[in-house]
Scaffold this active site. Structure first.
Site, PDB file in Angstrom:
ATOM      1  N   LYS A  53       0.853  -1.202   0.000  1.00 51.51           N
ATOM      2  CA  LYS A  53       0.000   0.000   0.000  1.00 51.51           C
ATOM      3  C   LYS A  53       0.886   1.248   0.000  1.00 51.51           C
ATOM      4  CE  LYS A  53      -3.897  -2.368   2.034  1.00 51.51           C
ATOM      5  NZ  LYS A  53      -4.447  -2.998   3.214  1.00 51.51           N
ATOM      6  N   GLN A  97      -5.222  -2.050   9.346  1.00 57.51           N
ATOM      7  CA  GLN A  97      -5.063  -3.349   8.679  1.00 57.51           C
ATOM      8  C   GLN A  97      -5.643  -4.461   9.555  1.00 57.51           C
ATOM      9  OE1 GLN A  97      -3.815  -3.740   5.548  1.00 57.51           O
ATOM     10  NE2 GLN A  97      -4.214  -5.924   5.634  1.00 57.51           N
ATOM     11  N   ASP A 120     -11.771   2.372   3.889  1.00 59.95           N
ATOM     12  CA  ASP A 120     -12.134   0.957   3.770  1.00 59.95           C
ATOM     13  C   ASP A 120     -13.654   0.780   3.645  1.00 59.95           C
ATOM     14  OD1 ASP A 120     -10.175  -1.076   3.759  1.00 59.95           O
ATOM     15  OD2 ASP A 120      -9.704  -0.738   5.876  1.00 59.95           O
TER      16      ASP A 120
HETATM   17  N1  GUN Z   1      -7.205  -7.262   5.532  1.00 63.14           N
HETATM   18  C1  GUN Z   1      -7.477  -7.941   4.402  1.00 63.14           C
HETATM   19  N2  GUN Z   1      -8.118  -7.165   3.511  1.00 63.14           N
HETATM   20  C2  GUN Z   1      -8.274  -5.949   4.095  1.00 63.14           C
HETATM   21  C3  GUN Z   1      -8.864  -4.721   3.670  1.00 63.14           C
HETATM   22  O1  GUN Z   1      -9.407  -4.587   2.556  1.00 63.14           O
HETATM   23  N3  GUN Z   1      -8.807  -3.701   4.573  1.00 63.14           N
HETATM   24  C4  GUN Z   1      -8.230  -3.849   5.795  1.00 63.14           C
HETATM   25  N4  GUN Z   1      -8.247  -2.792   6.594  1.00 63.14           N
HETATM   26  N5  GUN Z   1      -7.679  -4.966   6.218  1.00 63.14           N
HETATM   27  C5  GUN Z   1      -7.692  -6.016   5.370  1.00 63.14           C
END
Ligand code: GUN
Length: 297
Positions: A53, A97, A120
């Site tokens: 990211k 995350q 998100d």
């Molecule tokens: N863990 C796996 N996929 C995601 C996601 O799309 N967002 C977040 N915050 N954590 C994740």
């Protein structure tokens, strides 16, 4: 006949060129968009995702900050960090995350994020907004899948979509977004009895279970579209999805590979949501500046 392979890498690269332009415009006319990512614990997959990211932010010109917490960090420390980021004008998007260490209440953490920075789309208000047809942010993985289907002109209206998986991150928002597009949606799980009886009638199958190779060619209607969200690491170190790819690609009409399918789209939609959050913040700042100057007269 072999299925058309839907390339997430190709679509993501195309979208990223458009996103770079939006970042340039924001940076030149106002400020650089900013994303904060909170990581707690030492889940190796999460570390890789967070690194990717940050790397993508850099490629697109987005400012990013990563906050690493050890696995035994008290919940209140993470809540305080979120409060600080909510109040930070240089940060437009906040992502925590997942998964989080067991002692942390995910619902309390997610609910602490300012709704306008919740890139998100996991805050309960944003989930409700999506469910009632007024989404502020669409969760990144299902949003990316909708973009992929659109790019390949795969119709959704009136089509039967089967979503296998019921997570808050993928399965549930995916079902809502397919409904929004006029599909008839069935939600299954890896435990569904006679799973094949559902998937065999599907025009579109979304696999999001984390069970390697769960969907086999015999469970697919000829010509159907198969989207594989699974990223599973086998004992031999190889990555594989929830779909038994070599057989499925001979039966499906369209199919996503793992890797190079849904993964690059998820990050791209996170970048899209961050830029959108910054564009909204800019518009709000302009209205406030205008109203403020009106009040001065
Ligand atoms: N863990 C796996 N996929 C995601 C996601 O799309 N967002 C977040 N915050 N954590 C994740």
């Amino acid at each position: 006949m072999s299925a058309t392979i839907i390339s997430g890498n190709f679509i993501a690269n195309k979208l990223r060129e458009e996103l770079k332009q939006r970042v340039r415009t924001l940076t030149e006319t106002w400020m650089q968009p900013g994303l904060a990512v909170i990581l707690a614990g030492d889940n190796p997959a999460s570390r890789v995702y967070v690194r990717n990211k940050a790397k993508t932010c850099e490629e697109l010109g987005i400012h990013s900050e990563i906050f690493n917490f050890s696995g035994d960090t008290p919940q209140k420390t993470i809540l305080q960090q979120i409060q600080d980021l909510n109040a930070n004008p240089e940060i437009h998007g906040i992502l925590v995350q997942l998964p989080l260490p067991d002692h942390i209440q995910i619902n309390e953490i997610v609910a602490a994020i300012a709704t306008e920075k919740d890139v998100d789309g996991f805050h309960p208000c944003n989930v409700g907004a999506l469910a009632t047809g007024h989404a502020l942010f669409r969760p990144c993985t299902p949003f990316g899948i909708i973009k992929m289907l659109a790019e390949y002109d795969i119709p959704l209206q009136g089509q039967h979509a089967v979503v296998v998986g019921r997570s808050n991150i993928v399965g549930k928002p995916m079902a809502l977004m397919l409904l929004e597009k006029g599909a008839t949606v069935t939600i299954c799980t890896s435990q569904t009895r006679e799973l094949a009886s559902h998937t065999r009638s599907a025009d579109i199958i979304i696999m999001a279970t984390g069970k390697p190779g769960l969907l086999t060619s015999g469970m697919i209607k000829a010509g159907a579209t198969v989207i594989d969200v699974g990223i599973n690491r086998l004992a031999n170190g190889q990555l594989c999805g929830d779909v038994e790819f070599s057989g499925a690609k001979e039966k499906a009409g369209y199919i996503t590979p793992v890797p190079g399918g849904v993964g690059p789209m998820t990050i791209t939609m996170l970048m899209n949501n961050t830029i959108e959050a910054a564009e909204r913040a800019k518009a709000k700042a302009q209205v406030e500046a205008r109203d403020g100057s009106v009040q001065q007269f």
